[in-house]
Design a protein around this motif. Structure first.
Motif, mmCIF file in Angstrom:
data_model
loop_
_atom_site.group_PDB
_atom_site.id
_atom_site.type_symbol
_atom_site.label_atom_id
_atom_site.label_comp_id
_atom_site.label_asym_id
_atom_site.label_seq_id
_atom_site.Cartn_x
_atom_site.Cartn_y
_atom_site.Cartn_z
ATOM 1 N N LEU A 81 0.853 -1.184 0.000
ATOM 2 C CA LEU A 81 0.000 0.000 0.000
ATOM 3 C C LEU A 81 0.892 1.237 0.000
ATOM 4 O O LEU A 81 2.065 1.165 0.361
ATOM 5 C CB LEU A 81 -0.882 0.003 1.246
ATOM 6 N N VAL A 82 0.297 2.346 -0.413
ATOM 7 C CA VAL A 82 1.036 3.605 -0.312
ATOM 8 C C VAL A 82 0.983 4.016 1.153
ATOM 9 O O VAL A 82 -0.093 4.201 1.715
ATOM 10 C CB VAL A 82 0.375 4.697 -1.179
ATOM 11 N N ASN A 111 1.189 5.994 4.715
ATOM 12 C CA ASN A 111 0.891 7.363 5.151
ATOM 13 C C ASN A 111 2.137 7.963 5.812
ATOM 14 O O ASN A 111 3.116 7.255 6.050
ATOM 15 C CB ASN A 111 -0.357 7.385 6.047
ATOM 16 N N GLN A 124 3.611 6.129 8.867
ATOM 17 C CA GLN A 124 4.179 4.835 8.469
ATOM 18 C C GLN A 124 5.505 5.050 7.733
ATOM 19 O O GLN A 124 6.460 4.291 7.926
ATOM 20 C CB GLN A 124 3.216 4.084 7.548
ATOM 21 N N VAL A 133 -1.833 2.308 17.866
ATOM 22 C CA VAL A 133 -3.116 1.700 18.227
ATOM 23 C C VAL A 133 -3.500 0.654 17.181
ATOM 24 O O VAL A 133 -2.972 0.654 16.064
ATOM 25 C CB VAL A 133 -4.231 2.772 18.318
ATOM 26 N N THR A 134 -4.405 -0.207 17.541
ATOM 27 C CA THR A 134 -4.867 -1.213 16.585
ATOM 28 C C THR A 134 -5.465 -0.483 15.390
ATOM 29 O O THR A 134 -6.210 0.465 15.551
ATOM 30 C CB THR A 134 -5.981 -2.093 17.198
ATOM 31 N N SER A 174 -3.642 1.102 13.181
ATOM 32 C CA SER A 174 -2.813 2.241 12.786
ATOM 33 C C SER A 174 -1.859 1.866 11.653
ATOM 34 O O SER A 174 -1.104 2.703 11.182
ATOM 35 C CB SER A 174 -2.024 2.763 13.987
ATOM 36 N N GLY A 175 -1.903 0.615 11.227
ATOM 37 C CA GLY A 175 -1.090 0.222 10.080
ATOM 38 C C GLY A 175 0.256 -0.379 10.433
ATOM 39 O O GLY A 175 1.189 -0.323 9.636
ATOM 40 N N LYS A 176 0.368 -0.979 11.594
ATOM 41 C CA LYS A 176 1.632 -1.609 11.985
ATOM 42 C C LYS A 176 1.978 -2.768 11.050
ATOM 43 O O LYS A 176 3.103 -2.905 10.608
ATOM 44 C CB LYS A 176 1.547 -2.139 13.432
ATOM 45 N N GLU A 197 1.256 -3.288 8.023
ATOM 46 C CA GLU A 197 1.749 -2.826 6.730
ATOM 47 C C GLU A 197 3.233 -2.429 6.826
ATOM 48 O O GLU A 197 4.014 -2.704 5.924
ATOM 49 C CB GLU A 197 0.895 -1.662 6.234
ATOM 50 N N ARG A 206 -2.340 -12.671 5.235
ATOM 51 C CA ARG A 206 -1.800 -11.360 4.849
ATOM 52 C C ARG A 206 -0.328 -11.451 4.490
ATOM 53 O O ARG A 206 0.135 -10.799 3.560
ATOM 54 C CB ARG A 206 -1.972 -10.364 5.989
HETATM 55 P P1 ADP Z 1 -2.447 -2.766 12.766
HETATM 56 O O1 ADP Z 1 -1.502 -3.867 12.418
HETATM 57 O O2 ADP Z 1 -1.781 -1.594 13.431
HETATM 58 O O3 ADP Z 1 -3.670 -3.198 13.488
HETATM 59 P P2 ADP Z 1 -3.023 -2.841 9.963
HETATM 60 O O4 ADP Z 1 -1.706 -2.822 9.296
HETATM 61 O O5 ADP Z 1 -3.735 -4.136 10.070
HETATM 62 O O6 ADP Z 1 -2.952 -2.143 11.384
HETATM 63 O O7 ADP Z 1 -3.958 -1.775 9.207
HETATM 64 C C1 ADP Z 1 -5.330 -1.687 9.439
HETATM 65 C C2 ADP Z 1 -6.061 -1.614 8.110
HETATM 66 O O8 ADP Z 1 -5.644 -0.463 7.382
HETATM 67 C C3 ADP Z 1 -5.789 -2.795 7.219
HETATM 68 O O9 ADP Z 1 -6.989 -3.148 6.586
HETATM 69 C C4 ADP Z 1 -4.765 -2.287 6.240
HETATM 70 O O10 ADP Z 1 -4.879 -2.956 4.990
HETATM 71 C C5 ADP Z 1 -5.142 -0.838 6.113
HETATM 72 N N1 ADP Z 1 -3.966 0.005 5.833
HETATM 73 C C6 ADP Z 1 -2.783 -0.023 6.482
HETATM 74 N N2 ADP Z 1 -1.951 0.903 5.960
HETATM 75 C C7 ADP Z 1 -2.606 1.508 4.967
HETATM 76 C C8 ADP Z 1 -2.274 2.559 4.053
HETATM 77 N N3 ADP Z 1 -1.094 3.169 4.083
HETATM 78 N N4 ADP Z 1 -3.210 2.945 3.167
HETATM 79 C C9 ADP Z 1 -4.405 2.345 3.142
HETATM 80 N N5 ADP Z 1 -4.789 1.350 3.968
HETATM 81 C C10 ADP Z 1 -3.904 0.938 4.867
#
Ligand code: ADP
Ligand code: ZN
Length: 758
Positions: free
Chosen positions: A192-193, A195, A198, A242-243, A245-247, A249, A281
């Motif tokens: 993903l692109v 943010n 991240q 936080v849950t 938050s994109g960890k 990714e 994933r």
């Molecule tokens: P965490 O591990 O912190 O709980 P996730 O990585 O699972 O967070 O991200 C939560 C959701 O957001 C997932 O569905 C993921 O695909 C999406 N997501 C994560 N990063 C991005 C991003 N940069 N752009 C769009 N969606 C994203």
């Protein structure tokens, strides 16, 4: 040549064996071997190979297990460190680095029989009808598994053997690999692109990975490495987010970087989060493209054979990524570029039997040994890791917001003392929570209710004589399970019938009472108050079979359930967009435990559970019912104030010299005779005091009865040692353990950095 072997039986000694000519070239450091030991044959690991031994008349190695060395020199080194630091016999440490299925030879490769058509020499013979039919299938397919052929042609192996006798086919055994995820269809995904938050985190992680790389390259050039590169200022990161938050990714893209460097990665997750979705994933991201690799999975739900095969995919280098629970930290990934420990605060990373290692701490050590970057991730990091960031040992990376910009749920603390009316105990549901559930049911939204205690009532008491039903083997009261009509012990599993009257012979009062609330009772009250609501309970009593968990969550996801009620099983990593309400029935339950981490645990649990609310378009709401509503753990969790809580908790720990301001070694003596255990504990204390005068900076507390004095019919007494230099203390303890004289029926367990003080 001779080999030094560490045997699997705990002797704290290694033995020399000769390498017979027939096995020359097969035995190396790390080989698994079978050797004679007295009259027995025992398995062990070769720890060194030498030209000669100080001993004469060496017995020969009998057999080598596996085609390649199973314990790599790097993992061997790690095992040695575990033995020393966690104060256990080296062979105990060594044993834990290989999965049982790899260690024992019997759960080896699965061989399957294949039938292959041979070129026909000369004239094709005239075959009986049945054989001709079978031949037709083989001729068409050229090669197929015997089992499949038998299935297709509805015949027996004897018929196929006749074709073999005629030299028309050959039947051979071939290895066929088990794939636990063969049935899942996995669609490839692209990165993903990221943010901005991240991106910052990722840049720092990959920069550290490149630093490590530079160091290596320079050394190969024969140049001197500046010391900062030899030991990069910090190659351990704490990713706090936080849950949602994109960890994950960030993990995925960091792994990509490792693969691009030609290295592999280990991803640790708590067993309970190792769901098919999580695994998918990781598999999906690396199932195609330039960096394609297999992702091996290691956890306890695999069959022994599956675990064996997954492990060998890693050892062969076909799988460069492994995702697994605690023991996956020993996976032979080489070269290793990155280790990720997700939910690093989880106590399940600590093994509760020898070797009592903490997988997060082993990860950090392995990272240092192999120059790999370590990323610890959590929404609620452990105080230890947070303190390490403040000290500059780790680098803190923050993902402060959810990816979809959702707001954090609104948390309301309900003072349960206000709900107590004259003569009556507090209700399970405060009027506020009841009202909130009603609203959700009306709007067709979902609710999660949390109570970390299963069963119906936590105790059975007689109001007249004071009798309490207790476990005969443990110092705890028995829990009443209503559906099964039994009293049961949650420590040892002891069950008994529910008495109709008080069992005290002089009392016999028929009006015995149940007290304390468990999930069964909440479920009952819930269905009374909301008869139309569809309620599902999720705890160790309802989740007996392997697929129960999946089914209940599946139903909840598609909206077949209105209210999901459960224990800590539901606290973790579940994503349900339609959940707008979370109710915590009794938030102070974990606060009153005799453990210096009680506050930290409560804060983490509340934050995790609250994180289940409001993942969709609607803002979530959380009700926290508590009898000590102003406790800091509850108030800081209400405000989502991570730093606030940690700072005040650090102050408290510093005053009392608890971790992270010291390290703890917990010595537990146990035995069936309480007097003997107590006496041995006093004896141990005196011995310790004699030895420890040499070591500065060690404080000793106890002996004292363990918080749970009796468990499974064993009495337990504890001594707690605190120090800032654990390695030195471990060394002393190891020496003591070897020489300490204890009665036969009293045992000593040493737990370094314990997480459970029970
Ligand atoms: P965490 O591990 O912190 O709980 P996730 O990585 O699972 O967070 O991200 C939560 C959701 O957001 C997932 O569905 C993921 O695909 C999406 N997501 C994560 N990063 C991005 C991003 N940069 N752009 C769009 N969606 C994203
Ligand atoms: Zn018991």
């Amino acid at each position: 040549m001779i080999a030094r072997v560490s045997l699997e039986i705990a002797l704290r000694k290694e033995f020399d064996y000769s390498i017979p000519a027939a096995l020359a070239g097969q035995v190396d450091v790390g080989s698994r071997v079978q050797v004679p030991f007295g009259p027995r044959k025992i398995l062990g690991v070769v720890t060194a190979v030498a030209e000669e031994s100080g001993h004469a008349n060496l017995k020969p190695i009998l057999k080598v297990i596996g085609a390649q060395t199973l314990v790599t020199p790097k993992v061997l080194k790690l095992a040695r460190w575990i033995g020393e630091y966690y104060c256990c016999a080296p062979e105990t440490a060594l044993k834990s680095v290989l999965p049982e299925a790899v260690r024992k030879e019997d759960a080896g490769w699965r061989e399957r029989l294949y039938v292959r058509a041979l070129p026909v020499v000369g004239e094709f013979p005239k075959l009986p009808k049945r054989q001709q039919e079978v031949w037709n299938v083989i001729e068409e397919r050229r090669e197929l598994p015997l089992a499949e052929l038998l299935e297709l042609t509805q015949t027996t192996a004897a018929t196929v053997r006749k074709l073999e006798d005629r030299r028309l086919v050959e039947i051979t055994a071939e290895i066929s690999e088990r794939d636990p995820y063969a049935k899942e269809t996995i669609l490839a995904t692209l990165p993903l692109v990221v943010n901005p938050a991240q991106a910052v985190a990722l840049a720092k992680i990959t920069a550290a990975m490149d630093d490590g790389e530079d160091g290596r390259l320079k050394m190969e050039d024969g140049q001197r490495r500046p010391s900062t590169i030899l030991h990069p200022p910090s190659s351990t990161f704490l990713l706090h987010g936080v849950t949602g938050s994109g960890k994950t990714e960030v993990y995925l893209q960091a792994i990509e970087h490792a693969l691009a460097q030609g290295k592999g990665a280990i991803v640790l997750v708590p067993e309970i989060s190792l769901t098919p979705q999580t695994v998918e994933r990781f598999k999906a991201r690396f199932s195609s493209g330039k960096l394609q690799t297999l992702v091996a999975v290691l956890h306890s739900h695999l069959s022994a054979g599956e675990r064996h095969d997954e492990w060998h995919k890693i050892r062969d280098g076909r799988a460069r990524i492994v995702i697994g629970a605690r023991s996956a930290i020993f996976a032979p990934v080489e070269p290793l570029g990155l280790i990720i420990v997700d939910e690093e605060h989880e106590h399940s990373y600590k093994q509760e039997e020898a070797p009592r290692y903490h997988a997060r701490d082993v990860a950090i050590m392995r990272g240092q040994m192999e120059n790999a970057v370590v990323v610890l991730g959590s929404a609620t990091p452990s105080l230890e890791s947070y303190a390490n960031c403040k000290k500059g040992k780790f680098t803190l990376l923050d993902l402060p917001e959810r990816v979809d910009n959702q707001k954090m749920p609104h948390v309301r603390v309900v003072d349960m003392r206000q709900t107590v009316r004259d003569g009556k105990g507090p209700p399970i549901f405060s009027p506020q929570l009841k009202e909130a559930i009603t609203q959700r049911l009306e709007r067709g939204e979902q609710t999660i209710l949390f109570l970390n205690r299963r069963g119906y009532s936590t105790s059975l008491q007689c109001p007249k004589c004071g009798y309490v039903a207790e476990c005969p083997n443990c110092s705890v009261s028995l829990t009443y399970h209503r559906t099964e009509q039994k009293l049961s012990c949650h420590i040892c599993g002891h069950n008994e019938k529910v008495p109709a009257v008080c069992p005290e012979p002089k009392c016999k009062n028929p009006a015995i009472r149940f007290a304390g609330t468990g999930t069964q009772k909440v479920e009952e009250v819930l269905t009374k108050i909301f008869p139309k609501a569809r309620v599902k309970r999720m705890d160790a009593d309802t989740m007996k079979r392997k697929d129960d968990y999946r089914r209940v969550l599946g139903d909840f996801r598609v909206g077949k359930t209105d209210i999901l009620l459960g224990t800590q099983m539901i606290a973790k990593g579940l994503h349900f967009p339609n959940v707008t309400l979370v109710g915590i029935i009794y938030a102070d339950m974990a606060l009153h435990q005799p453990d210096f981490r009680a506050g930290e645990r409560t804060f983490q649990l509340l934050t995790q559970v609250a994180g289940r609310a409001g993942r969709g378009d609607v803002e979530g709401e959380v009700f926290v019912q508590a009898f000590t509503p102003f406790h800091p753990a509850i108030q800081f969790a209400r405000r989502h104030d991570f730093v606030g809580f940690y700072e005040q908790e650090l102050e408290f720990r510093e005053q009392l010299k608890y971790p992270p301001f010291s390290r703890v070694a917990l010595l537990t003596l146990k035995g069936r005779n309480e007097e003997k255990v107590k006496f041995s504990a006093e004896h141990l204390k005196r011995e310790l005091e004699k030895k420890l005068t040499e070591l500065k900076d060690v404080t000793l507390a106890g002996p004292a009865p363990a918080p749970l004095l009796r468990a499974e019919n064993f009495y337990r007494y504890q001594i707690m040692l605190r120090t800032r230099a654990m390695s030195a203390l471990s060394r002393e303890l190891a020496k003591m353990v070897e020489t300490l004289l204890l009665p036969d029926d009293v045992t000593l367990a040493v737990d370094i950095d314990p997480v459970d003080l029970g």
